[in-house]
Design an enzyme around this catalytic site. Structure first.
Site, mmCIF file in Angstrom:
data_model
loop_
_atom_site.group_PDB
_atom_site.id
_atom_site.type_symbol
_atom_site.label_atom_id
_atom_site.label_comp_id
_atom_site.label_asym_id
_atom_site.label_seq_id
_atom_site.Cartn_x
_atom_site.Cartn_y
_atom_site.Cartn_z
ATOM 1 N N GLY A 20 1.195 5.138 -4.355
ATOM 2 C CA GLY A 20 1.502 3.724 -4.578
ATOM 3 C C GLY A 20 0.304 2.966 -5.133
ATOM 4 O O GLY A 20 0.422 2.139 -6.033
ATOM 5 N N ARG A 24 -5.990 4.896 -5.522
ATOM 6 C CA ARG A 24 -5.827 6.270 -5.033
ATOM 7 C C ARG A 24 -5.710 7.247 -6.189
ATOM 8 O O ARG A 24 -6.183 8.375 -6.121
ATOM 9 C CB ARG A 24 -4.577 6.394 -4.156
ATOM 10 C CG ARG A 24 -4.725 5.762 -2.815
ATOM 11 C CD ARG A 24 -5.529 6.647 -1.898
ATOM 12 N NE ARG A 24 -5.549 6.090 -0.565
ATOM 13 C CZ ARG A 24 -6.349 6.501 0.410
ATOM 14 N NH1 ARG A 24 -7.194 7.477 0.207
ATOM 15 N NH2 ARG A 24 -6.302 5.941 1.590
ATOM 16 N N ARG A 43 -1.949 -3.498 -16.453
ATOM 17 C CA ARG A 43 -1.757 -4.101 -15.119
ATOM 18 C C ARG A 43 -2.595 -3.437 -14.028
ATOM 19 O O ARG A 43 -2.249 -3.515 -12.841
ATOM 20 C CB ARG A 43 -0.283 -4.045 -14.699
ATOM 21 C CG ARG A 43 0.585 -4.988 -15.492
ATOM 22 C CD ARG A 43 2.043 -4.884 -15.098
ATOM 23 N NE ARG A 43 2.808 -5.733 -15.964
ATOM 24 C CZ ARG A 43 3.391 -6.875 -15.571
ATOM 25 N NH1 ARG A 43 3.327 -7.264 -14.322
ATOM 26 N NH2 ARG A 43 4.044 -7.599 -16.431
ATOM 27 N N ARG A 87 6.050 11.986 -5.144
ATOM 28 C CA ARG A 87 5.448 10.789 -4.575
ATOM 29 C C ARG A 87 4.548 11.229 -3.436
ATOM 30 O O ARG A 87 4.933 12.080 -2.625
ATOM 31 C CB ARG A 87 6.545 9.854 -4.054
ATOM 32 C CG ARG A 87 6.046 8.862 -3.045
ATOM 33 C CD ARG A 87 6.952 7.693 -2.820
ATOM 34 N NE ARG A 87 6.693 7.067 -1.527
ATOM 35 C CZ ARG A 87 5.609 6.362 -1.211
ATOM 36 N NH1 ARG A 87 4.635 6.203 -2.084
ATOM 37 N NH2 ARG A 87 5.463 5.824 -0.004
ATOM 38 N N SER A 90 2.288 6.835 2.235
ATOM 39 C CA SER A 90 2.269 6.702 3.691
ATOM 40 C C SER A 90 3.616 6.179 4.170
ATOM 41 O O SER A 90 4.436 5.702 3.374
ATOM 42 C CB SER A 90 1.147 5.754 4.119
ATOM 43 O OG SER A 90 1.391 4.483 3.575
ATOM 44 N N SER A 203 1.164 6.676 8.754
ATOM 45 C CA SER A 203 -0.013 5.807 8.900
ATOM 46 C C SER A 203 0.147 4.832 10.059
ATOM 47 O O SER A 203 -0.832 4.287 10.559
ATOM 48 C CB SER A 203 -0.247 5.022 7.615
ATOM 49 O OG SER A 203 0.873 4.203 7.339
ATOM 50 N N ASP A 204 1.381 4.595 10.470
ATOM 51 C CA ASP A 204 1.606 3.688 11.600
ATOM 52 C C ASP A 204 2.892 4.079 12.316
ATOM 53 O O ASP A 204 3.695 4.841 11.780
ATOM 54 C CB ASP A 204 1.638 2.224 11.143
ATOM 55 C CG ASP A 204 2.612 1.992 10.000
ATOM 56 O OD1 ASP A 204 2.249 2.294 8.847
ATOM 57 O OD2 ASP A 204 3.737 1.550 10.265
ATOM 58 N N ARG A 217 -6.868 7.867 7.929
ATOM 59 C CA ARG A 217 -5.988 7.765 6.770
ATOM 60 C C ARG A 217 -6.492 8.656 5.648
ATOM 61 O O ARG A 217 -5.741 9.368 5.005
ATOM 62 C CB ARG A 217 -5.980 6.332 6.243
ATOM 63 C CG ARG A 217 -4.670 5.628 6.381
ATOM 64 C CD ARG A 217 -4.867 4.210 5.881
ATOM 65 N NE ARG A 217 -4.191 3.312 6.773
ATOM 66 C CZ ARG A 217 -3.113 2.623 6.433
ATOM 67 N NH1 ARG A 217 -2.600 2.716 5.236
ATOM 68 N NH2 ARG A 217 -2.540 1.833 7.291
HETATM 69 N N1 HPA Z 1 7.287 -0.010 6.608
HETATM 70 C C1 HPA Z 1 7.494 0.217 5.299
HETATM 71 N N2 HPA Z 1 6.703 0.991 4.585
HETATM 72 C C2 HPA Z 1 5.658 1.562 5.178
HETATM 73 C C3 HPA Z 1 5.383 1.367 6.530
HETATM 74 C C4 HPA Z 1 6.252 0.542 7.271
HETATM 75 O O1 HPA Z 1 6.058 0.340 8.490
HETATM 76 N N3 HPA Z 1 4.264 2.055 6.832
HETATM 77 C C5 HPA Z 1 3.868 2.663 5.692
HETATM 78 N N4 HPA Z 1 4.706 2.370 4.698
#
Ligand code: HPA
Length: 232
Positions: A20, A24, A43, A87, A90, A203-204, A217
């Site tokens: 994304g 990166r 861009r 792709r 995260s 990542s979360d 990460r």
């Molecule tokens: N929501 C949407 N996209 C994401 C999230 C999330 O919590 N974490 C990483 N990409």
């Protein structure tokens, strides 16, 4: 040249990895590719082509969300003849049995996207990964001893959803994680007859509220990246 990508014909490889974040893309090109050249800066959405273990590969930033991703993926396919897109990104875990830092191979991608709604006029399409890429990535993960989870993910249009806990609907159907692009990738790949796969790191965590530190990460990102490069 296409509208959003300034590459000349032949400057983009048949295999493209799409993070994304365009920074990166630059990081990957610097760290992993030989003889990398930048073919796009329009861009700030960097794209690079180089070689990895002798194989020609491009890395193209996609931006966040299905609309941005779809623009870059469509132009790669229709203007530059790209045949395989992976792709790399995260995601947020939706289930207790998925752990922070896990690597996920998205077999399928459910979505709330308005785009797919419009394509299919209210009917439901099942965006699905290329079996060949999925199979290769899974075998590589075993060779590299990277523990992966394989399953359905959820590509949402809303990072900030004002309906609290709406993600629990997806969790109750065994959906592993949430991100914002894979369903578009799989739908476009089906439309244009190319191969596609999304490889993600967690990542979360929406259940436990944990989040990766930036160091973590980076480490898990490298693991996912090596898996993607080896699969390519
Ligand atoms: N929501 C949407 N996209 C994401 C999230 C999330 O919590 N974490 C990483 N990409």
């Amino acid at each position: 040249m296409s509208i959003h990508i300034a590459a000349k014909a032949g400057e983009i490889a048949e295999v493209v990895l799409m993070p994304g974040d365009p920074m990166r893309a630059q990081y990957i090109a610097n760290k992993y590719l030989q003889n990398a050249t930048c073919y796009n800066q329009v861009r700030g959405m960097f794209g690079f082509t180089g070689t990895y273990k002798g194989k020609r590969i491009s890395i193209q930033g996609s931006g966040m969300g299905i609309p941005s991703f779809s623009i870059y993926a469509t132009e790669l396919i229709t203007s530059y003849g790209v045949k395989k897109i992976m792709r790399i990104g995260s995601c947020g875990a939706l289930l207790k049995q998925v752990n922070i830092r896990d690597v996920i191979l998205a077999m399928s991608a459910s979505t709330d996207s308005g785009i797919n709604d419009r394509y299919f006029q209210g009917m439901t399409f099942a965006p699905t990964a290329s079996f060949e890429l999925l199979n290769q990535a899974y075998k590589k993960s075993q060779e590299l001893k990277i523990d992966v989870k394989v399953g359905n993910i959820f590509s949402t249009d809303l990072f900030y959803d004002h309906i609290p806990d709406s993600w629990k609907i997806w969790a109750s159907f065994g959906v592993l994680a949430v991100e914002m692009e894979a369903a578009a990738l799989y739908t476009l790949a089906a439309k244009h007859g190319i191969q596609a796969l999304a490889i993600l790191t967690v990542s979360d965590h929406l259940v436990t509220q944990e989040a990766c530190s930036s160091e973590e990460r980076e480490k898990t990102f490298n693991q996912m990246l090596e898996l993607a490069l080896e699969t390519a």
